[in-house]
Design a protein around this motif. Structure first.
Motif, PDB file in Angstrom:
ATOM      1  N   ARG A 298       5.672   2.678   1.203  1.00  0.00           N
ATOM      2  CA  ARG A 298       6.327   2.935   1.027  1.00  0.00           C
ATOM      3  C   ARG A 298       7.323   2.579   0.470  1.00  0.00           C
ATOM      4  NH1 ARG A 298       4.529   6.320   5.608  1.00  0.00           N
ATOM      5  NH2 ARG A 298       4.448   4.855   7.071  1.00  0.00           N
ATOM      6  N   ARG A 299       7.667   1.242   0.712  1.00  0.00           N
ATOM      7  CA  ARG A 299       8.073   0.041   0.223  1.00  0.00           C
ATOM      8  C   ARG A 299       8.007   0.010  -1.127  1.00  0.00           C
ATOM      9  NH1 ARG A 299       7.506  -4.829   4.985  1.00  0.00           N
ATOM     10  NH2 ARG A 299       7.063  -3.837   6.313  1.00  0.00           N
ATOM     11  N   LEU A 300       7.574   0.483  -2.081  1.00  0.00           N
ATOM     12  CA  LEU A 300       7.077  -0.033  -3.181  1.00  0.00           C
ATOM     13  C   LEU A 300       8.225   0.710  -4.122  1.00  0.00           C
ATOM     14  CD1 LEU A 300       3.659  -1.155  -3.899  1.00  0.00           C
ATOM     15  CD2 LEU A 300       5.617  -2.781  -3.018  1.00  0.00           C
ATOM     16  N   VAL A 301       8.253  -0.109  -4.985  1.00  0.00           N
ATOM     17  CA  VAL A 301       9.677   1.135  -6.152  1.00  0.00           C
ATOM     18  C   VAL A 301       8.482   2.019  -6.765  1.00  0.00           C
ATOM     19  CG1 VAL A 301      10.932   0.654  -7.861  1.00  0.00           C
ATOM     20  CG2 VAL A 301      11.466  -0.497  -5.508  1.00  0.00           C
ATOM     21  N   GLY A 302       7.399   0.782  -7.319  1.00  0.00           N
ATOM     22  CA  GLY A 302       6.719   1.250  -8.112  1.00  0.00           C
ATOM     23  C   GLY A 302       4.945   1.273  -7.414  1.00  0.00           C
ATOM     24  N   ARG A 303       4.942   2.290  -6.513  1.00  0.00           N
ATOM     25  CA  ARG A 303       3.765   2.282  -6.034  1.00  0.00           C
ATOM     26  C   ARG A 303       2.940   3.285  -6.959  1.00  0.00           C
ATOM     27  NH1 ARG A 303       7.508   6.449  -2.675  1.00  0.00           N
ATOM     28  NH2 ARG A 303       7.836   4.486  -1.594  1.00  0.00           N
ATOM     29  N   GLY A 304       3.663   4.382  -7.367  1.00  0.00           N
ATOM     30  CA  GLY A 304       2.266   4.511  -8.302  1.00  0.00           C
ATOM     31  C   GLY A 304       1.628   3.681  -9.615  1.00  0.00           C
TER      32      GLY A 304
ATOM     33  N   VAL B 167      -6.222   1.333   2.039  1.00  0.00           N
ATOM     34  CA  VAL B 167      -5.762  -0.336   1.659  1.00  0.00           C
ATOM     35  C   VAL B 167      -5.137  -0.316   0.521  1.00  0.00           C
ATOM     36  CG1 VAL B 167      -5.716  -2.473   1.272  1.00  0.00           C
ATOM     37  CG2 VAL B 167      -6.831  -1.696   3.553  1.00  0.00           C
ATOM     38  N   TRP B 168      -3.804  -0.863  -0.055  1.00  0.00           N
ATOM     39  CA  TRP B 168      -3.875  -0.667  -1.534  1.00  0.00           C
ATOM     40  C   TRP B 168      -3.476  -1.871  -1.792  1.00  0.00           C
ATOM     41  CZ3 TRP B 168      -3.478   4.426  -4.045  1.00  0.00           C
ATOM     42  CH2 TRP B 168      -3.711   5.604  -2.400  1.00  0.00           C
TER      43      TRP B 168
END
Length: 408
Positions: free
Chosen positions: A247-253, A5-6
């Motif tokens: 995986r849908r996030l542009v800024g997942r970092g 979970v994030w």
């Protein structure tokens, strides 16, 4: 195997007195910011958990508050759940959202808390707190407080919620057992008000010295006004996602990992059985699940509804030894730049305490810290963070507590 979970996005309003604004409006501001922070749109959210504790009593919205607030801003078809767990409502909403994702039921969930506590009749606001203990047994409350803190003549003290009397009784018990002093409580308060000066979303942004805290208007001994959380309006929101959602996030970092979230209630115990306090019991479980210990925590946001609350939780969570919380605060160990910075946001005492939003606002601060985006409040090298959010009163302690451990 359960999902990781994030936390993908966070948002919050300024905590303040928001005249002319209601629960839905405040919630919408926080949710829009959280979604933008995650780089997501409303359509990506598959479930929502809405935290609120006072809307029924103060605005008459006894049911479906979340559906009204969230559908009003365009959320449709998704399951929406209304959450109430006293002052731990915000953390409870987050834990339920995280559990939904962890179970694989949804990829992306939203937790939001929103409160409008300042109304024209302040006595109505104060009366809300009377519902956070066993109303069928008021004599039991009196007996518990007397057993904890003895009999005190506080007829001269100013208007306050019953929870200031509850915290004061617990504080006096701590003073009696460990030798903690009123000046040490004032050191906690002065530290948190100093932190809040650098938080543009805090309700109070005034620096206080220890002596100024001690000289302020008395409430229930040993507490003075700056040692206690104010009545606050505001909202906070958190977007939670699993691996597929990530995986849908542009800024997942920029996402932050939820290492553990635990909640619970207390056990039948003697008033002086400190080692069986609810937060202490939960802390061991949280550290085990997170794979860390108290020595690994770089920064913490703790439930300082009063300055005593911070000292108590520092000890129960193992951030310092039992009885050493007051001395740690006085020595600067819990200040920014100290050994374990606590409440860099200003805490509830200064940032404010809109009950249903408080736990989510703690997470907002810690996510900023773990991203390295907290500005002047930044804790250098923060990698592991802890939030503790608790509320209500039952059996001589908080009726509910929730602990969240986050990792960069």
């Amino acid at each position: 195997m359960s999902e990781q979970v994030w936390i993908a996005g966070v948002g919050m309003t300024r905590f303040a007195r928001h005249d002319g604004r209601g629960v839905p409006d405040l919630a919408a501001e926080a949710v829009r910011e959280a979604l933008a922070d995650a780089g997501l749109e409303r359509r990506h959210v598959e479930a929502a958990f809405f935290g609120n504790t006072t809307q029924g009593a103060l605005q008459g919205q006894l049911m479906v508050g979340g559906q009204i607030a969230l559908r009003g801003m365009g959320f449709e078809r998704i399951p929406m759940y209304n959450v109430e767990n006293a002052c731990a409502t915000g953390a409870s909403a987050l834990h339920l959202a995280a559990d939904q994702v962890r179970a694989g039921a949804v990829d992306i969930a939203l937790a939001v808390g929103s409160e409008k506590m300042n109304v024209a009749d302040r006595d109505r606001t104060m009366a809300v707190f009377e519902g956070a203990y066993d109303v069928s047994d008021p004599a039991g409350l009196t007996a518990s407080l007397t057993a904890l803190g003895g009999e005190v003549d506080d007829a001269h003290a100013g208007r306050r919620s019953v929870f200031m009397d509850i915290y004061a009784a617990m504080a006096r018990a701590h003073m009696r057992r460990f030798g903690t002093t009123q000046r040490q409580f004032a050191a906690v308060s002065a530290k948190n008000h100093r932190h809040s000066v650098h938080n543009p979303r805090a309700q109070h942004r005034k620096d206080f010295t220890v002596d100024e805290v001690l000289a302020a208007r008395a409430l229930s001994f040993p507490l003075t006004v700056p040692m206690c959380a104010p009545v606050t309006d505001g909202a906070a929101a958190v977007v939670v996602c699993g691996q597929r959602g990530l995986r849908r996030l542009v800024g997942r970092g920029r996402s932050v990992r939820v290492l553990a979230n635990v909640a619970g209630t207390g056990v039948v115990r003697a008033q002086d059985a400190w080692e069986q306090h609810i937060s202490g019991l939960l802390a061991g479980r949280a550290y085990e699940r997170a794979g860390v210990g108290p020595q690994d925590i770089d920064v913490a946001e703790l439930h300082d509804a009063t300055a005593f609350g911070e000292i108590q939780q520092c000890e129960l969570l193992g951030l310092c030894e039992p009885g050493a919380g007051g001395a740690a605060a006085e020595a600067g160990e819990t200040a920014l730049g100290g050994r374990i910075p606590v409440n860099p946001s200003g805490g509830l005492e200064a940032k404010g305490h809109p009950l249903g939003a408080t736990g989510l606002a703690q997470v907002y601060e810690l996510v900023q810290q773990l991203r390295g985006e907290a500005g002047v409040r930044q804790v250098s090298g923060a990698r592991v963070a802890l939030a503790e959010n608790s509320g209500g009163f039952y059996g001589g302690e908080e009726a509910v507590a929730a602990i969240t451990v986050l990792g960069a």
